[in-house]
Design a protein around this motif. Structure first.
Motif, short mmCIF file in Angstrom:
data_model
loop_
_atom_site.label_atom_id
_atom_site.label_comp_id
_atom_site.label_asym_id
_atom_site.label_seq_id
_atom_site.Cartn_x
_atom_site.Cartn_y
_atom_site.Cartn_z
N PRO A 19 0.81 -1.22 0.00
CA PRO A 19 0.00 0.00 0.00
C PRO A 19 0.85 1.28 0.00
N ASP A 20 2.07 1.19 0.52
CA ASP A 20 2.92 2.39 0.58
C ASP A 20 3.92 2.45 -0.57
N ILE A 21 3.66 1.74 -1.62
CA ILE A 21 4.55 1.74 -2.79
C ILE A 21 4.83 3.18 -3.22
N ARG A 22 6.12 3.44 -3.52
CA ARG A 22 6.50 4.81 -3.89
C ARG A 22 6.23 5.06 -5.37
N LEU A 23 5.42 6.06 -5.66
CA LEU A 23 5.12 6.42 -7.04
C LEU A 23 5.92 7.66 -7.40
N PRO A 24 6.14 7.93 -8.68
CA PRO A 24 5.72 7.15 -9.84
C PRO A 24 6.49 5.82 -9.97
N ALA A 25 5.83 4.90 -10.67
CA ALA A 25 6.43 3.59 -10.91
C ALA A 25 6.23 3.20 -12.37
N VAL A 26 7.11 2.35 -12.85
CA VAL A 26 6.86 1.71 -14.15
C VAL A 26 6.31 0.33 -13.83
N PRO B 67 11.39 5.87 -9.23
CA PRO B 67 12.07 5.17 -8.14
C PRO B 67 11.63 3.71 -7.97
N THR B 68 10.56 3.31 -8.68
CA THR B 68 9.96 2.00 -8.39
C THR B 68 9.58 1.27 -9.68
N VAL B 69 9.75 -0.06 -9.63
CA VAL B 69 9.28 -0.89 -10.74
C VAL B 69 8.40 -2.00 -10.15
N THR B 70 7.35 -2.36 -10.88
CA THR B 70 6.45 -3.41 -10.41
C THR B 70 5.90 -4.17 -11.60
N LEU C 43 13.58 -9.63 -12.46
CA LEU C 43 13.21 -8.24 -12.22
C LEU C 43 13.80 -7.73 -10.90
N VAL C 44 13.79 -8.62 -9.90
CA VAL C 44 14.39 -8.25 -8.61
C VAL C 44 15.88 -7.98 -8.77
N GLU C 45 16.57 -8.86 -9.50
CA GLU C 45 18.02 -8.69 -9.74
C GLU C 45 18.33 -7.38 -10.45
N ASP C 46 17.61 -7.14 -11.54
CA ASP C 46 17.92 -5.96 -12.35
C ASP C 46 17.55 -4.67 -11.62
N SER D 294 13.53 0.52 -6.20
CA SER D 294 12.80 -0.45 -5.40
C SER D 294 11.85 -1.22 -6.30
N VAL D 295 11.55 -2.43 -5.88
CA VAL D 295 10.74 -3.32 -6.72
C VAL D 295 9.62 -3.91 -5.88
N VAL D 296 8.42 -3.94 -6.44
CA VAL D 296 7.27 -4.55 -5.75
C VAL D 296 6.81 -5.74 -6.58
N ILE D 297 6.92 -6.92 -5.99
CA ILE D 297 6.51 -8.16 -6.67
C ILE D 297 5.27 -8.68 -5.95
N PRO D 298 4.09 -8.49 -6.52
CA PRO D 298 2.87 -8.96 -5.83
C PRO D 298 2.87 -10.49 -5.73
N PRO D 299 2.22 -11.03 -4.70
CA PRO D 299 2.11 -12.50 -4.62
C PRO D 299 1.43 -13.05 -5.88
#
Ligand code: KG4
Ligand code: ZN
Length: 330
Positions: free
Chosen positions: A123-130, A262-265, A280-283, A290-295
């Motif tokens: 919920p606190d994901i930092r935007l903007p994100a790709v 700042p963020t990729v998801t 994606l986590v590695e890159d 920062s990276v957000v990988i949803p379950p």
């Protein structure tokens, strides 16, 4: 605030109850087995299966959430894009239920639903994100400036990434959807054993193309004569999967770098793929974003992501009436 989310856009009948836009009280997904024998979704069969499943699936979602019909505050339903006959089942059901309960109804864009998996996960994901959306019907790169504010950066020119998995699986005699089986059978294989193409890998071109890869696989199989088995199959699948993952991740990270976010998801059914998630986590680590990988269960089609979008739309005052229509495209 309790929102019932309903999705019948393709071959999953799904419903979920979401509390305050964040907490998933229940999420029921009924995958239609009928399509396995055809190598793809047969729209008419999908609509009929939705007709049979929609009432029990919604009832199960309410039961699992411990919620009565009368406690629901609003209904969010996918009304685009998707198979029209399938969308109509969910939307007609949602309209009837909203009318009988006298609650609001909002139509939701299925692709925006996939984007919202990231918000449910973090919920606190930092935007903007790709955000990379890779599903059976869509492959898109989206810049998320705020929830509800998007810029389309790129998309596939032909097949979707999931479609490539499904079509290659079909060539190898696998049943639809082949993505999970390919992932399983590729495990431990050598991703460099077969040289499969990565299309349009020019920086500055954010679009994808997977039809050339599909054709390359077809030609390779023709050359080989017999279908690969054992170690050879493992290497073949690992090489194919690496070609898809390479194209997806390299282009996603270029978009991240070029837009300075700042963020990729990511989201969509293909985002359940472990090779894609790990890469994606590695890159992202290498680039320092920062990276957000949803379950996984939030990546593949489900009602919770639709309820999450609905909750955000309702918060902005959006309401759709009983004239809500459906659309095959966005
Ligand atoms: O988002 P989704 O559940 O439905 C659509 O909106 O299309 O995506 C389904 C797609 C199918 O093409 C399926 O083969 C693919 O996602 N998929 C996977 C995996 N799980 C599902 N592809 C690769 N690896 C997986 N683990
Ligand atoms: Zn989807």
């Amino acid at each position: 605030m309790l929102v019932l989310g309903v999705d019948t856009s393709c071959d999953e009948t799904s419903a979920a109850v979401l509390s305050d836009g964040r907490t998933i009280l229940s999420s029921i997904v009924a995958s239609q087995a009928i399509h396995a024998q055809f190598g793809g979704v047969v729209p008419e069969y999908a609509s009929r299966a939705h007709m049979q499943l929609i009432v029990p699936v919604v009832r199960q979602a309410l039961e699992a959430a411990g919620v009565e019909y009368g406690q629901i505050d609003a209904i969010a339903v996918t009304n685009r894009p998707g198979l029209v006959g399938c969308l109509l089942v969910g939307v007609s059901f949602a309209k009837a239920l909203a009318y009988s309960l006298d609650v609001a109804i909002v139509g939701v864009d299925h692709i925006e639903g996939h984007v919202f998996a990231a918000r449910l996960a973090e919920p606190d994901i930092r935007l903007p994100a790709v955000c990379l959306i890779a599903s059976g019907g869509h492959t898109e790169l989206i810049r998320v400036d705020a929830w509800g504010e998007y810029e389309a950066l790129g998309r596939t020119r032909d097949d979707a990434a999931g479609e490539a998995f499904d079509k290659v699986g079909k060539m190898l005699g696998m049943t639809y959807p082949a993505g999970p089986e390919i992932e399983r059978k590729a495990r431990g294989g050598d991703p460099t054993a077969f040289a499969f193409p990565r299309a349009m890998m020019r920086r500055g071109n954010p679009d994808f193309s997977f039809s050339g890869l599909k054709t390359a696989v077809r030609y390779k199989l023709d050359d080989m004569g017999a279908l690969p088995e054992g170690d050879e199959l493992r290497d073949f699948l690992a090489s194919f999967q690496a070609a898809v993952v390479d194209a997806l991740v390299i282009k996603t990270m270029w978009a991240v770098e070029d837009s300075g976010v700042p963020t990729v998801t990511l989201g969509g059914g293909v985002a359940a793929n472990a090779a894609l998630r790990e890469r994606l986590v590695e890159d992202a680590a290498r680039l320092g974003v920062s990276v957000v990988i949803p379950p996984r269960e939030l990546c593949t089609d489900n009602g919770a992501i639709i309820a999450a979008v609905g909750d955000a739309l309702l918060a902005r005052g959006q309401r759709d009436g009983l004239a809500l229509g459906v659309s095959a495209s966005r």
